[in-house]
Design a protein around this motif. Structure first.
Motif, PDB file in Angstrom:
ATOM      1  N   ILE A 486       6.590  27.698 -29.835  1.00 56.83           N
ATOM      2  CA  ILE A 486       7.958  27.289 -30.197  1.00 56.83           C
ATOM      3  C   ILE A 486       8.976  28.227 -29.559  1.00 56.83           C
ATOM      4  CG2 ILE A 486       7.368  26.142 -32.374  1.00 56.83           C
ATOM      5  CD1 ILE A 486       8.405  28.815 -33.722  1.00 56.83           C
ATOM      6  N   LEU A 487       8.537  28.883 -28.494  1.00 55.57           N
ATOM      7  CA  LEU A 487       9.432  29.837 -27.834  1.00 55.57           C
ATOM      8  C   LEU A 487      10.759  29.181 -27.460  1.00 55.57           C
ATOM      9  CD1 LEU A 487       9.004  32.803 -27.086  1.00 55.57           C
ATOM     10  CD2 LEU A 487       8.582  32.049 -24.762  1.00 55.57           C
ATOM     11  N   CYS A 488      10.701  27.922 -27.070  1.00 52.14           N
ATOM     12  CA  CYS A 488      11.912  27.273 -26.570  1.00 52.14           C
ATOM     13  C   CYS A 488      12.811  26.749 -27.687  1.00 52.14           C
ATOM     14  CB  CYS A 488      11.539  26.163 -25.601  1.00 52.14           C
ATOM     15  SG  CYS A 488      10.876  26.847 -24.077  1.00 52.14           S
ATOM     16  N   VAL A 496       8.361  21.437 -29.799  1.00 54.49           N
ATOM     17  CA  VAL A 496       7.105  22.161 -29.991  1.00 54.49           C
ATOM     18  C   VAL A 496       6.171  21.779 -28.856  1.00 54.49           C
ATOM     19  CG1 VAL A 496       5.227  22.653 -31.596  1.00 54.49           C
ATOM     20  CG2 VAL A 496       7.344  21.633 -32.450  1.00 54.49           C
ATOM     21  N   CYS A 497       5.542  22.756 -28.240  1.00 50.98           N
ATOM     22  CA  CYS A 497       4.457  22.449 -27.304  1.00 50.98           C
ATOM     23  C   CYS A 497       3.138  22.672 -28.031  1.00 50.98           C
ATOM     24  CB  CYS A 497       4.488  23.399 -26.097  1.00 50.98           C
ATOM     25  SG  CYS A 497       5.627  22.948 -24.786  1.00 50.98           S
ATOM     26  N   ILE A 498       2.192  21.750 -27.870  1.00 51.90           N
ATOM     27  CA  ILE A 498       0.822  21.988 -28.320  1.00 51.90           C
ATOM     28  C   ILE A 498       0.026  22.354 -27.073  1.00 51.90           C
ATOM     29  CG2 ILE A 498      -1.256  20.963 -29.328  1.00 51.90           C
ATOM     30  CD1 ILE A 498       0.858  21.252 -31.420  1.00 51.90           C
ATOM     31  N   SER A 573       9.842  17.411 -24.728  1.00 47.46           N
ATOM     32  CA  SER A 573      10.175  18.380 -23.701  1.00 47.46           C
ATOM     33  C   SER A 573      11.408  19.164 -24.123  1.00 47.46           C
ATOM     34  CB  SER A 573      10.488  17.681 -22.378  1.00 47.46           C
ATOM     35  OG  SER A 573       9.387  16.936 -21.943  1.00 47.46           O
ATOM     36  N   CYS A 574      11.416  20.440 -23.782  1.00 49.71           N
ATOM     37  CA  CYS A 574      12.565  21.273 -24.126  1.00 49.71           C
ATOM     38  C   CYS A 574      13.569  21.310 -22.985  1.00 49.71           C
ATOM     39  CB  CYS A 574      12.086  22.686 -24.384  1.00 49.71           C
ATOM     40  SG  CYS A 574      10.945  23.244 -23.122  1.00 49.71           S
ATOM     41  N   GLY A 575      13.101  21.175 -21.771  1.00 49.78           N
ATOM     42  CA  GLY A 575      13.970  21.351 -20.604  1.00 49.78           C
ATOM     43  C   GLY A 575      13.327  22.262 -19.573  1.00 49.78           C
TER      44      GLY A 575
HETATM   45 FE1  SF4 Z   1       6.350  27.632 -24.995  1.00 48.92          FE
HETATM   46 FE2  SF4 Z   1       6.475  25.109 -24.307  1.00 48.92          FE
HETATM   47 FE3  SF4 Z   1       8.616  26.659 -23.997  1.00 48.92          FE
HETATM   48 FE4  SF4 Z   1       6.499  26.963 -22.416  1.00 48.92          FE
HETATM   49  S1  SF4 Z   1       7.829  25.185 -22.561  1.00 48.92           S
HETATM   50  S2  SF4 Z   1       7.614  28.585 -23.428  1.00 48.92           S
HETATM   51  S3  SF4 Z   1       4.834  26.533 -23.808  1.00 48.92           S
HETATM   52  S4  SF4 Z   1       7.654  26.055 -25.918  1.00 48.92           S
END
Ligand code: SF4
Ligand code: NI
Ligand code: NI
Length: 708
Positions: A486-488, A496-498, A573-575
């Motif tokens: 969840i860094l982004c 959220v990325c899995i 997708s976060c971007g």
């Molecule tokens: Fe984490 Fe996904 Fe952001 Fe990469 S894109 S830093 S895996 S949340």
């Protein structure tokens, strides 16, 4: 004159200028003339953000003028003047847009003008994550040329991004200040209306990363107030028009600091008079609540993220440590505590002053660490940060990783005393401070003898290969758990990325092993364990427990994701995606485009146009952001027919992933040399040309079931 009156007068002034410019431009080009800013999928971003309007022709601006007029209410409440302030940004955008309607490069080399989406992202990501503490907009000439330079450099050394408007640009030019996007000092334009480009960047950041919906001004203010740490420095004399724009800035949460005392009012935390311009920086940082992280490193040059993007040209370099020509490498090794003398930095071989200016020079370094909680799986995680660490030194440039690194040291840094051992100082200080939870002791060995390097590079390669093999041997079925990331969320709150062994994070930087290491390094950090015990659909990649995790981590905005489908509940997708994949209905295949590719795709959209449909943490069936290395995975769109659906990708991307992709397609479906059947920009950029090519090559998708 009262402050509110000055602000409203300023908006009037900007309005009049916009009206005049627009009428002149329409008289010249006609109302139907196309209107588009270069390299953006966000139309005229201020119009899109404030009004929800997608401007594509000059004539459409005529509908904006009455709106601005309406916003100049001259009402007594703060909100009245704020709204008028946004009016200045719309008017300013019209004035600037007219320039671009006449000429796609109205500013040439002299000023920067419009920021591309790529730049908006490059600046936006560190800004909203806090890696970059903020940005300043400096307006007008400083009291002297010397003071202008002092102020700019002062911000730069504190890693604050600097936008310049008006007279200070000429001062910076006279004083030969190095300007440009990479050094984080951007000369936007000569007149106050150039501010439209900065606001356009901010609005796009809110829409890209914050998923703020076009037209939702309240959400927009909230996002900018909380996520974008910006402020304005306006030099005396400050005109009404600057105050009008300032009102808009304040509404966004950006305080204005000025040394103008005539007809000026103080507004706590928002409009601040600081007569002593030498204290601008301190006053500004305090007003916007910016606290700087100080890392003390024993090197003779400045160290700040402001220098991360700095480029050192051949003519300016003292030495070129070029891993593509000489034996170079970087490596982290875990050792026993007894083998390490903390802070010992040893150079084995000659230093960089032993060669002539402009020479190539070989280097390899091993950072040895020890700690009770250290694990060898952390080694690549540290190693990948070396790039950022070394780049922060002023006059030092680092690119690449493993045995393909390249480090350039500038003549200026060399003359200031920078030597090979300072690379060790940087790595020591950063590894110790960033990974203090697992690293108790650290030492650095720097090798520069060609014979040593040849041997050590080969050894390092064995270690890299072992690591890669470890990841390759893992499959989604064989590991006990996945991880989330969840860094982004710092800028894309619903994303959220899995991360699974066969599907890395969409940024391309987080593999399953990395996520695991991140979790173990910081159990409360951005990567959490995701169990996968209650399978719902193995083919689509649905697990009850994965869904529960996604619901919780996205604060309820996501209910279900599939790991292996682009059509049904694809991952959000976060971007940060390295690539975007989108279905191409005519062929029943998919097109993939990577971020670096600026050209058109057969979908009739460029990367940034596709990106604007995919980001912000929302699910868009048919479109998906992903990492480059996911393409060759056996799990890529597995439920939708897999990677043999790929009908087009840019040539450079094909070259990068081709051999692995071919291997996958061969193994799963027995198709040889698959990528030769996949189109690229040299074959076709439109769907008809692509269809002809696919038929000619007998692409396997032609025999597959329809996707839709
Ligand atoms: Fe984490 Fe996904 Fe952001 Fe990469 S894109 S830093 S895996 S949340
Ligand atoms: Ni991201
Ligand atoms: Ni991301």
């Amino acid at each position: 004159k009262l402050l509110f009156d000055r602000a409203f007068d300023g908006v009037d002034e900007m309005y009049a200028m916009a009206e005049k410019t627009l009428n002149e431009t329409i008289a010249e080009l006609g109302e139907a003339a196309p209107m588009a800013m270069p390299n953006t999928g966000y139309y005229l971003a201020n119009h899109l953000a404030y009004l929800g309007k997608k401007i594509t022709t000059l004539g459409q601006f005529k509908e904006t003028m009455p709106v601005i007029k309406e916003w100049i209410t001259r009402g007594p409440r703060l909100d009245n003047v704020f709204k008028a302030g946004f009016g200045t940004f719309l008017a300013a955008e019209i004035i600037e847009a007219c320039k671009y309607a006449k000429n796609p490069q109205p500013y040439g080399e002299e000023y920067h003008g419009h920021l591309s989406d790529a730049e908006a992202r490059e600046l936006g990501v560190p800004l909203v994550t806090g890696d970059l503490p903020g940005f300043v907009v400096i307006i007008g000439p400083a009291p002297s040329d010397e003071e202008a330079v002092e102020l700019i450099k002062g911000y730069q050394s504190r890693a604050i991004f600097v936008f310049l408007i008006g007279g200070i640009i000429d001062q910076a030019k006279r004083m030969k200040v190095n300007m440009g996007f990479p050094v984080r000092v951007v000369a936007v334009g000569p007149d106050i209306w150039a501010v439209a480009h900065i606001i356009s960047f901010v609005n796009r950041a809110a829409m890209i990363f914050g998923a703020v919906q076009p037209g939702d001004r309240e959400e927009l203010d909230d996002y900018t107030f909380h996520r974008i740490r910006a402020f304005v420095n306006a030099f005396d004399p400050v005109g009404d028009i600057v105050i009008g724009a300032g009102a808009g800035a304040i509404a966004m949460g950006f305080p204005v600091i000025t040394n103008d005392t005539k007809d000026m009012w103080k507004v706590p935390k928002s409009l601040i008079i600081q007569e002593n311009t030498k204290d601008f920086i301190e006053t500004s940082l305090e007003a916007r609540d910016i606290k700087l992280k100080i890392t003390k490193i024993d090197i003779p040059v400045s160290f700040s993220t402001a220098f991360e993007g700095e480029i050192i040209r051949r003519a300016d370099m003292q030495v070129d440590m070029d891993g593509s020509r000489l034996d170079c490498f970087e490596l982290v090794r875990t050792k026993d505590s007894s083998e390490i003398e903390d802070h010992n930095i040893e150079i084995i071989g000659p230093d960089i002053d032993s060669v002539e200016v402009g020479s190539r020079f070989p280097i390899g370094y091993v950072v040895e660490v020890a700690g009770k909680n250290m694990q060898s799986d952390f080694e690549p995680v540290f190693e990948r940060r070396f790039h950022n660490f070394i780049n922060c030194a002023e006059g030092v440039m680092h690119t690449g990783q493993r045995d393909l690194i390249r480090i350039r040291v500038s003549k200026v840094a060399f003359d200031a005393g920078f030597r090979a051992k300072h690379i060790g100082e940087i790595l020591y200080a950063k590894v110790k401070s960033e990974y203090d939870s697992v690293v108790d002791k650290c030492q650095v060995k720097i090798y520069t003898n060609p014979d040593d390097l040849k041997r050590l590079r080969a050894e390092a390669n064995e270690i890299y290969n072992k690591r890669d093999d470890r990841l390759k041997s893992l499959t989604d079925e064989t590991v006990p758990v996945f991880y989330n990331c969840i860094l982004c969320q710092s800028f894309s709150p619903a994303h959220v990325c899995i991360v699974s062994p066969e599907r890395l994070g969409l940024c391309g930087a987080v593999s399953w092993l990395d996520a695991k290491a991140t979790n173990e390094l910081d159990p409360n950090g951005p990567c959490q364990v995701v169990t996968k015990e209650r399978v719902v659909d193995e083919n689509l990649g649905i697990w009850e427990d994965v869904n529960e995790n996604v619901q919780q981590a996205s604060h309820g905005s996501l209910q279900q994701v599939t790991l292996y489908s682009i059509m049904q509940d694809p991952m959000t997708s976060c971007g940060c995606f390295e690539c975007i994949c989108g279905i191409e209905p005519m062929s029943n295949g998919v097109v993939i485009v990577n971020r670096e590719h600026t050209g058109m795709t057969p979908l009739g959209m460029t990367f940034s146009e596709m990106a604007s449909m995919t980001g912000g943490g929302v699910q868009t069936p048919g479109f998906m952001g992903h990492g480059k290395h996911f393409i060759a995975s056996k799990k890529f769109m597995k439920a939708d027919g897999g990677s043999r659906r790929i009908v087009w990708m840019p040539k450079a991307l094909k070259d990068l992933v081709g051999s692995r992709l071919n291997k996958t397609v061969q193994e799963l479906w027995g198709v040889e040399d698959f990528t030769e059947k996949v189109g690229d920009e040299t074959v076709a950029e439109d769907v008809e040309g692509l269809a002809t090519f696919l038929a000619e090559k007998g692409h396997p998708v032609l025999e597959m079931e329809p996707l839709l």
